[in-house]
Enzyme design. Structure first.
Site, PDB file in Angstrom:
ATOM      1  N   GLU A   1       0.874  -1.173   0.000  1.00 42.43           N
ATOM      2  CA  GLU A   1       0.000   0.000   0.000  1.00 42.43           C
ATOM      3  C   GLU A   1       0.907   1.218   0.000  1.00 42.43           C
ATOM      4  OE1 GLU A   1      -2.410  -0.151   3.549  1.00 42.43           O
ATOM      5  OE2 GLU A   1      -4.011  -1.206   2.507  1.00 42.43           O
TER       6      GLU A   1
ATOM      7  N   HIS B   1      12.065  24.516  -2.223  1.00 48.33           N
ATOM      8  CA  HIS B   1      10.779  25.181  -2.464  1.00 48.33           C
ATOM      9  C   HIS B   1       9.846  25.073  -1.264  1.00 48.33           C
ATOM     10  CE1 HIS B   1      11.576  23.838  -6.879  1.00 48.33           C
ATOM     11  NE2 HIS B   1      12.226  24.958  -6.606  1.00 48.33           N
TER      12      HIS B   1
ATOM     13  N   LYS C   1       3.989  17.773   2.474  1.00 47.60           N
ATOM     14  CA  LYS C   1       4.235  16.887   1.331  1.00 47.60           C
ATOM     15  C   LYS C   1       4.596  15.496   1.806  1.00 47.60           C
ATOM     16  CE  LYS C   1       6.125  20.601  -1.558  1.00 47.60           C
ATOM     17  NZ  LYS C   1       7.328  21.091  -2.240  1.00 47.60           N
TER      18      LYS C   1
ATOM     19  N   TYR D   1       4.593  13.088  -5.344  1.00 48.54           N
ATOM     20  CA  TYR D   1       4.311  13.654  -4.028  1.00 48.54           C
ATOM     21  C   TYR D   1       2.883  14.146  -3.926  1.00 48.54           C
ATOM     22  CZ  TYR D   1       5.876  18.102  -6.234  1.00 48.54           C
ATOM     23  OH  TYR D   1       6.060  19.174  -7.060  1.00 48.54           O
TER      24      TYR D   1
ATOM     25  N   GLU E   1       4.350  30.838  -3.659  1.00 47.70           N
ATOM     26  CA  GLU E   1       5.562  30.032  -3.847  1.00 47.70           C
ATOM     27  C   GLU E   1       6.818  30.837  -3.542  1.00 47.70           C
ATOM     28  OE1 GLU E   1       7.330  27.047  -7.214  1.00 47.70           O
ATOM     29  OE2 GLU E   1       6.419  28.905  -7.905  1.00 47.70           O
TER      30      GLU E   1
ATOM     31  N   ASP F   1      15.425  28.537  -9.628  1.00 47.62           N
ATOM     32  CA  ASP F   1      16.231  28.065  -8.505  1.00 47.62           C
ATOM     33  C   ASP F   1      17.607  28.729  -8.477  1.00 47.62           C
ATOM     34  OD1 ASP F   1      14.130  26.516  -7.639  1.00 47.62           O
ATOM     35  OD2 ASP F   1      14.908  24.652  -8.463  1.00 47.62           O
TER      36      ASP F   1
END
Length: 185
Positions: free
Chosen positions: A28, A62, A72, A132, A143, A169
């Site tokens: 799972e 991030h 996340k 994710y 952001e 970045d």
């Protein structure tokens, strides 16, 4: 499912129960009840993301600001990455510290990164597919990024300075240049 706190206890390594034989394996990859019991709190995931990167690609660091802050749950389904979470909660005893973990299709580990942490990963294999789940939707205005090589954080990316970064970045600020409004309290 086994959940193990990292050096920053809110960030946890999740290891599923894998059942394998000569035919292959089954596990799972996510179970809401078991996950919430393992981390000790309710979580509502609203979005799943999938990225593919080649060796040397570094994505991060991030995060999103409230009210769109994201927790996340991350994992790799092909290849291998070095995954990193940086504590950006100003009131935390571990502010500015990081934890990292190799996540791979082979080890099937996942990392839970709650809101209040910046996140990034470096692709170690020839290519990697990274999945994710997030607790809030992508919100471009919320952001933010922190430089991957911030000297005050000193993430050890496995000795590789030869990384491929996005323009965004490359232009990310250092942690010390962020205002209080760009961090978590």
């Amino acid at each position: 499912m086994k959940a193990t706190p990292t050096a920053i206890p809110e960030v946890m390594i999740i290891e599923p129960d894998v059942f394998g034989d000569d035919r292959g394996f089954f596990f799972e990859s996510f179970n809401q009840k078991k996950f919430e019991a393992a981390i000790g709190r309710k979580v509502n995931f609203v979005q799943d993301n999938h990225s593919k990167s080649v060796k040397g690609v570094l994505r991060g660091l991030h995060y999103q600001l409230p009210p769109h802050a994201q927790g996340k749950l991350v994992r790799v389904v092909q290849g291998e990455v070095f995954d990193v979470a940086v504590d950006i909660r100003k009131s935390s005893l571990t502010f500015g510290q990081w934890v990292g973990q190799v996540l791979s299709a082979e080890n099937k580990r996942q990392m839970w990164i709650p809101a209040g942490f910046a996140h990034g990963f470096l692709t170690l294999s020839e290519q990697a597919e990274f999945l994710y789940k997030t607790t809030d939707y992508y919100a471009p205005r919320a952001e933010r990024s922190i430089r991957w090589d911030d000297p005050d954080i000193e993430v050890s990316w496995g000795g590789s300075d030869n990384v491929t970064l996005s323009d965004k970045d490359l232009q990310a600020p250092l942690l010390k240049h962020l205002s209080d409004k760009e961090l978590f309290n």
